[in-house]
Design a protein around this motif. Structure first.
Motif, PDB file in Angstrom:
ATOM      1  N   ASP A  57     -31.895 -20.099 -44.789  1.00  0.00           N
ATOM      2  CA  ASP A  57     -31.793 -19.680 -46.177  1.00  0.00           C
ATOM      3  C   ASP A  57     -30.339 -19.568 -46.613  1.00  0.00           C
ATOM      4  O   ASP A  57     -30.029 -19.739 -47.783  1.00  0.00           O
ATOM      5  CB  ASP A  57     -32.468 -18.318 -46.378  1.00  0.00           C
ATOM      6  CG  ASP A  57     -33.975 -18.402 -46.226  1.00  0.00           C
ATOM      7  OD1 ASP A  57     -34.543 -19.497 -46.416  1.00  0.00           O
ATOM      8  OD2 ASP A  57     -34.578 -17.371 -45.913  1.00  0.00           O
ATOM      9  N   ASP A  73     -27.548 -17.367 -50.779  1.00  0.00           N
ATOM     10  CA  ASP A  73     -28.413 -18.538 -50.867  1.00  0.00           C
ATOM     11  C   ASP A  73     -27.746 -19.576 -51.783  1.00  0.00           C
ATOM     12  O   ASP A  73     -26.642 -19.350 -52.302  1.00  0.00           O
ATOM     13  CB  ASP A  73     -29.834 -18.175 -51.324  1.00  0.00           C
ATOM     14  CG  ASP A  73     -29.924 -17.682 -52.755  1.00  0.00           C
ATOM     15  OD1 ASP A  73     -28.951 -17.818 -53.536  1.00  0.00           O
ATOM     16  OD2 ASP A  73     -30.992 -17.150 -53.113  1.00  0.00           O
ATOM     17  N   LYS A 116     -31.726  -9.037 -46.435  1.00  0.00           N
ATOM     18  CA  LYS A 116     -32.898  -9.247 -47.281  1.00  0.00           C
ATOM     19  C   LYS A 116     -33.626 -10.491 -46.794  1.00  0.00           C
ATOM     20  O   LYS A 116     -33.031 -11.560 -46.659  1.00  0.00           O
ATOM     21  CB  LYS A 116     -32.472  -9.437 -48.732  1.00  0.00           C
ATOM     22  CG  LYS A 116     -33.641  -9.647 -49.666  1.00  0.00           C
ATOM     23  CD  LYS A 116     -33.180  -9.778 -51.094  1.00  0.00           C
ATOM     24  CE  LYS A 116     -34.388  -9.922 -51.999  1.00  0.00           C
ATOM     25  NZ  LYS A 116     -34.003  -9.990 -53.411  1.00  0.00           N
ATOM     26  N   GLN A 117     -34.907 -10.313 -46.507  1.00  0.00           N
ATOM     27  CA  GLN A 117     -35.755 -11.441 -46.151  1.00  0.00           C
ATOM     28  C   GLN A 117     -36.779 -11.607 -47.258  1.00  0.00           C
ATOM     29  O   GLN A 117     -36.717 -10.914 -48.263  1.00  0.00           O
ATOM     30  CB  GLN A 117     -36.400 -11.199 -44.795  1.00  0.00           C
ATOM     31  CG  GLN A 117     -35.367 -11.088 -43.692  1.00  0.00           C
ATOM     32  CD  GLN A 117     -35.958 -10.685 -42.360  1.00  0.00           C
ATOM     33  OE1 GLN A 117     -37.108 -10.277 -42.275  1.00  0.00           O
ATOM     34  NE2 GLN A 117     -35.159 -10.777 -41.316  1.00  0.00           N
ATOM     35  N   LYS A 118     -37.721 -12.490 -47.076  1.00  0.00           N
ATOM     36  CA  LYS A 118     -38.679 -12.773 -48.144  1.00  0.00           C
ATOM     37  C   LYS A 118     -39.436 -11.533 -48.618  1.00  0.00           C
ATOM     38  O   LYS A 118     -39.554 -11.279 -49.795  1.00  0.00           O
ATOM     39  CB  LYS A 118     -39.655 -13.852 -47.695  1.00  0.00           C
ATOM     40  CG  LYS A 118     -39.018 -15.220 -47.632  1.00  0.00           C
ATOM     41  CD  LYS A 118     -40.031 -16.258 -47.213  1.00  0.00           C
ATOM     42  CE  LYS A 118     -39.540 -17.656 -47.288  1.00  0.00           C
ATOM     43  NZ  LYS A 118     -38.408 -18.100 -46.687  1.00  0.00           N
ATOM     44  N   LYS A 119     -39.968 -10.751 -47.695  1.00  0.00           N
ATOM     45  CA  LYS A 119     -40.815  -9.621 -48.074  1.00  0.00           C
ATOM     46  C   LYS A 119     -40.281  -8.275 -47.641  1.00  0.00           C
ATOM     47  O   LYS A 119     -40.980  -7.265 -47.759  1.00  0.00           O
ATOM     48  CB  LYS A 119     -42.222  -9.814 -47.498  1.00  0.00           C
ATOM     49  CG  LYS A 119     -42.926 -11.025 -48.080  1.00  0.00           C
ATOM     50  CD  LYS A 119     -44.328 -11.136 -47.566  1.00  0.00           C
ATOM     51  CE  LYS A 119     -44.995 -12.369 -48.169  1.00  0.00           C
ATOM     52  NZ  LYS A 119     -46.376 -12.510 -47.725  1.00  0.00           N
ATOM     53  N   GLY A 135     -39.744  -5.722 -50.223  1.00  0.00           N
ATOM     54  CA  GLY A 135     -38.932  -6.648 -51.005  1.00  0.00           C
ATOM     55  C   GLY A 135     -38.368  -6.062 -52.283  1.00  0.00           C
ATOM     56  O   GLY A 135     -37.328  -6.497 -52.768  1.00  0.00           O
TER      57      GLY A 135
END
Length: 143
Positions: A57, A73, A116-119, A135
């Motif tokens: 990412d 990102d 920070k990840q997706k969820k 999230g």
């Protein structure tokens, strides 16, 4: 054959020596984030991950002179702040909901990592405590 190998090694070393320190290739969002939260710290290096690494990412990696590493990102949104030598991350650099939770429940804590990840999102404190959030920044648990 030796000349080819030595030339390759020299080229790689040369590229490392001339690492980019300008933030001009970063998206405006990332440039603004750095200016707002780390204006008193110099940018030491900016790396752009190659496009063929689609499993990652992180598109941009910024290393500051105080050894904090910021990952963004492709749109310039912050994904991770990592402290190399337990450098404290300013609370203002965190999402506001998480910052409010930490200030209320861990007022004296020093933050040395955020991801920070997706969820989910995670905070690492200097004492080794890890706080997990969803999230949206709602507290989940101590990890």
């Amino acid at each position: 054959m030796k000349k080819v190998i030595l030339s390759g090694i020299f080229t790689l070393c040369t590229l490392g020596i001339f690492a980019q320190t300008s933030t001009n290739n970063l998206p405006a969002t990332a440039q603004e984030y750095i200016q707002q939260n780390f204006s008193s710290v110099d940018v030491k290096e900016v790396k752009e991950n190659s496009k063929w690494q689609i499993w990652e990412d992180e598109k941009f990696e910024v290393i500051l002179s105080n050894e904090l590493e910021l990952d963004f990102d492709e749109n310039g949104n912050i994904l991770e702040i990592e402290s190399q030598n337990d450098v404290v991350i300013p609370i203002a650099a965190l999402p506001s909901k998480i910052a409010a939770y930490v200030e209320e429940n861990y007022a004296d804590a020093q933050i040395i990592g955020w991801e920070k990840q997706k969820k989910e999102q995670e905070i690492e404190l200097a004492d080794g405590t890890e706080l997990e959030f969803d999230g949206e920044g709602n507290f989940r648990k101590i990890d």
